[in-house]
Design a protein around this motif. Sequence first.
Motif, PDB file in Angstrom:
ATOM      1  N   LEU A 386       0.822  -1.209   0.000  1.00  0.00           N
ATOM      2  CA  LEU A 386       0.000   0.000   0.000  1.00  0.00           C
ATOM      3  C   LEU A 386       0.859   1.264   0.000  1.00  0.00           C
ATOM      4  O   LEU A 386       0.497   2.279  -0.615  1.00  0.00           O
ATOM      5  CB  LEU A 386      -0.937  -0.006   1.207  1.00  0.00           C
ATOM      6  CG  LEU A 386      -2.013  -1.111   1.197  1.00  0.00           C
ATOM      7  CD1 LEU A 386      -2.806  -1.092   2.494  1.00  0.00           C
ATOM      8  CD2 LEU A 386      -2.937  -0.961   0.003  1.00  0.00           C
ATOM      9  N   LYS A 387       2.000   1.196   0.668  1.00  0.00           N
ATOM     10  CA  LYS A 387       2.926   2.335   0.662  1.00  0.00           C
ATOM     11  C   LYS A 387       3.449   2.587  -0.754  1.00  0.00           C
ATOM     12  O   LYS A 387       3.535   3.731  -1.215  1.00  0.00           O
ATOM     13  CB  LYS A 387       4.085   2.062   1.619  1.00  0.00           C
ATOM     14  CG  LYS A 387       5.097   3.201   1.705  1.00  0.00           C
ATOM     15  CD  LYS A 387       6.239   2.838   2.643  1.00  0.00           C
ATOM     16  CE  LYS A 387       7.283   3.954   2.674  1.00  0.00           C
ATOM     17  NZ  LYS A 387       8.440   3.588   3.540  1.00  0.00           N
ATOM     18  N   ILE A 393       0.786   6.579  -6.967  1.00  0.00           N
ATOM     19  CA  ILE A 393      -0.289   7.542  -7.231  1.00  0.00           C
ATOM     20  C   ILE A 393       0.250   8.972  -7.154  1.00  0.00           C
ATOM     21  O   ILE A 393      -0.106   9.834  -7.963  1.00  0.00           O
ATOM     22  CB  ILE A 393      -1.447   7.337  -6.226  1.00  0.00           C
ATOM     23  CG1 ILE A 393      -2.121   5.984  -6.485  1.00  0.00           C
ATOM     24  CG2 ILE A 393      -2.460   8.474  -6.313  1.00  0.00           C
ATOM     25  CD1 ILE A 393      -3.104   5.567  -5.403  1.00  0.00           C
ATOM     26  N   ALA A 394       1.122   9.208  -6.162  1.00  0.00           N
ATOM     27  CA  ALA A 394       1.676  10.556  -5.976  1.00  0.00           C
ATOM     28  C   ALA A 394       2.487  11.010  -7.188  1.00  0.00           C
ATOM     29  O   ALA A 394       2.540  12.203  -7.518  1.00  0.00           O
ATOM     30  CB  ALA A 394       2.533  10.599  -4.720  1.00  0.00           C
ATOM     31  N   GLU A 396       1.757  10.345 -10.197  1.00  0.00           N
ATOM     32  CA  GLU A 396       0.821  10.545 -11.307  1.00  0.00           C
ATOM     33  C   GLU A 396       1.258   9.787 -12.556  1.00  0.00           C
ATOM     34  O   GLU A 396       1.274  10.309 -13.669  1.00  0.00           O
ATOM     35  CB  GLU A 396       0.676  12.037 -11.622  1.00  0.00           C
ATOM     36  CG  GLU A 396       0.101  12.833 -10.459  1.00  0.00           C
ATOM     37  CD  GLU A 396      -0.091  14.302 -10.805  1.00  0.00           C
ATOM     38  OE1 GLU A 396       0.283  14.687 -11.923  1.00  0.00           O
ATOM     39  OE2 GLU A 396      -0.603  15.030  -9.954  1.00  0.00           O
ATOM     40  N   GLN A 397       1.622   8.543 -12.387  1.00  0.00           N
ATOM     41  CA  GLN A 397       2.009   7.712 -13.529  1.00  0.00           C
ATOM     42  C   GLN A 397       0.958   6.645 -13.832  1.00  0.00           C
ATOM     43  O   GLN A 397       1.253   5.594 -14.383  1.00  0.00           O
ATOM     44  CB  GLN A 397       3.359   7.042 -13.255  1.00  0.00           C
ATOM     45  CG  GLN A 397       4.491   8.037 -13.101  1.00  0.00           C
ATOM     46  CD  GLN A 397       5.804   7.353 -12.760  1.00  0.00           C
ATOM     47  OE1 GLN A 397       5.843   6.155 -12.498  1.00  0.00           O
ATOM     48  NE2 GLN A 397       6.891   8.108 -12.786  1.00  0.00           N
ATOM     49  N   ILE A 398      -0.277   6.916 -13.433  1.00  0.00           N
ATOM     50  CA  ILE A 398      -1.308   5.883 -13.564  1.00  0.00           C
ATOM     51  C   ILE A 398      -2.414   6.262 -14.542  1.00  0.00           C
ATOM     52  O   ILE A 398      -3.336   5.480 -14.774  1.00  0.00           O
ATOM     53  CB  ILE A 398      -1.943   5.586 -12.194  1.00  0.00           C
ATOM     54  CG1 ILE A 398      -2.582   6.849 -11.617  1.00  0.00           C
ATOM     55  CG2 ILE A 398      -0.928   4.984 -11.240  1.00  0.00           C
ATOM     56  CD1 ILE A 398      -3.412   6.606 -10.373  1.00  0.00           C
ATOM     57  N   ALA A 399      -2.317   7.461 -15.125  1.00  0.00           N
ATOM     58  CA  ALA A 399      -3.400   7.935 -15.995  1.00  0.00           C
ATOM     59  C   ALA A 399      -3.671   6.978 -17.154  1.00  0.00           C
ATOM     60  O   ALA A 399      -4.830   6.747 -17.523  1.00  0.00           O
ATOM     61  CB  ALA A 399      -3.052   9.335 -16.531  1.00  0.00           C
TER      62      ALA A 399
END
Length: 575
Positions: A386-387, A393-394, A396-399
């Motif tokens: 989870l970490k 997510i921080a 922003e490489q998931i778009a």
Amino acid sequence: MENLSFKDLNLSNELQKAIADMGFEEATPIQSQSITHILDGKDVIGQAQTGTGKTCAFGIPAVEIINPDSDLIQVLVLCPTRELAIQSSEELKNLLKYKDGIRILPVYGGQPIDRQIMSLKKRPQIIIGTPGRVMDHMRRKTLKLENLKMVVLDEADEMLNMGFREDIDTILDKVPVERQTILFSATMSKEILDITKKYLKNPFHIKIAHKQLTVPLIEQYYLEVKESAKLEVLSRLLDTNDIKLSLVFCNTKRKVDELKASLQSRGFSAEALHGDMRQEQRDKVMSMFRKGNIDILIATDVAARGIDVDDVEAVFNYDLPSDDEYYVHRIGRTGRAGRTGKAFTFVSGREIYKLKDIQRYTKSTIKFMKPPSINDVEEKKMANILKSLKEKIAKEQIAKYVGQIEKFVEDINADSSESESAEQNFVTSLDIAAALLGLYIEETCTQTNKVSEIDDVTEFTSDGDMVRFFINIGSENKIQPKHIIESLVASSGLPGKMVGSIDIHDRYSFVEVPKEFAAEVLKSMKNYIIKGKRINIEKSTARKKSLNPHTPNRNSYSSKRKQSYSNNKHFKKDN
């Protein structure tokens, strides 16, 4: 004086082989300075603390001077306590592994004297005993010391503190004058000096300075672990402590190699370091460790001397060292340059007495801790995953993946929309995320180290014909008894009406099932998902507490309500 290698001492091949099996690569300071003089027949005074290797210091030469063809008592060792007598006896028996015809007998109070008399009839050549019990046998004439070659007074100061001075005088006055006398003591009081002046002839005096622990930033722990469970406990400690760089110490080169192979097979980055490796190999391994290319270095004491790495976060004493000073050297490899560090020591059986000696003479506190449970390991792995997700997510490489998830959710819901249970089969992106997380955990657990029970021979904890299980979910997870019963029925086929008492606490629960279903429940419920949480189920080691019959347990599912629930439409097919 530099410590000697045992290979440099003039010892028999059988003894050299036994010493190698015990894992000793070189003699400790007290052994280096005393063995040769004792072998030469000199009386020796050794001033050294407990835990410096004194037993082998007198035990090695004692074993060498024994004539195995004679059934007479040739060596007498006096100890202050029965624990020390037993411990010394076991260590000398290890030295005799390849020597035939030599027998050792410990004699001490608290054990039936008749049993000792029977053992004395087997004609041991070495007696290790407490003064009181030795005197008792001498009075009974069951202990004959007319042919004694050597007397050893081990921890003489302790014997005097316990009031054995008269006993020592009585014993030494009745043994042959022409004998060799060895005395070991941590201190040299006037009374000790009186004994040495009276009973030792031109003794060679050895004094070993005892180093004190100087690493206060190290958190020290000990765990009581069976030999067979050490690998599993070590794996769990590594998994639950986020240790990036660690040292593991073993007493033998063979164990170093075995542990390296075992850790590597579990997916750990581990390498070995010991005296049988070529210098080129050792340099290569050390270079990898310094650069952080390997996480775990497994070593013997001698091989570890050249290790000077500031970033070691933890030291594991996989085997308890035979010398207090080795313990100091080992754990001093962590907590360097003002950093904090941790030291974990595994002990089993009587080794706890050695650990107490280490704690006393290093003037440090070594705290007891329980081995991490399977649940601890799984929760730590989940937290790490989870970490990592949070970091992902921080950044922003998931778009680019969002669209694929949205389309996947639409397709699944479209496929199920025509079925009668469309509402129940409705899937959300949260469901997809949970499924992906579960899949990832399953994959990583398969590829790395799968934890197993620490003690597979532990019996089920049961009351009568029922077996009690621990489940790592509770009221904080909004769990009710019906959820546990539904899961047991669905996974194992256990009829709902056969489920026993259910005790729900904040973060865990207990449930009872009939013995004949226990194995199937344990197997089928492993990694089962209840209320969106992948659970862990284990055999409970805690007995069920009896409740006051006038104070109902609010979280227990009464038999009446269970019976009613088992007749519910969801369970009729099972009854």
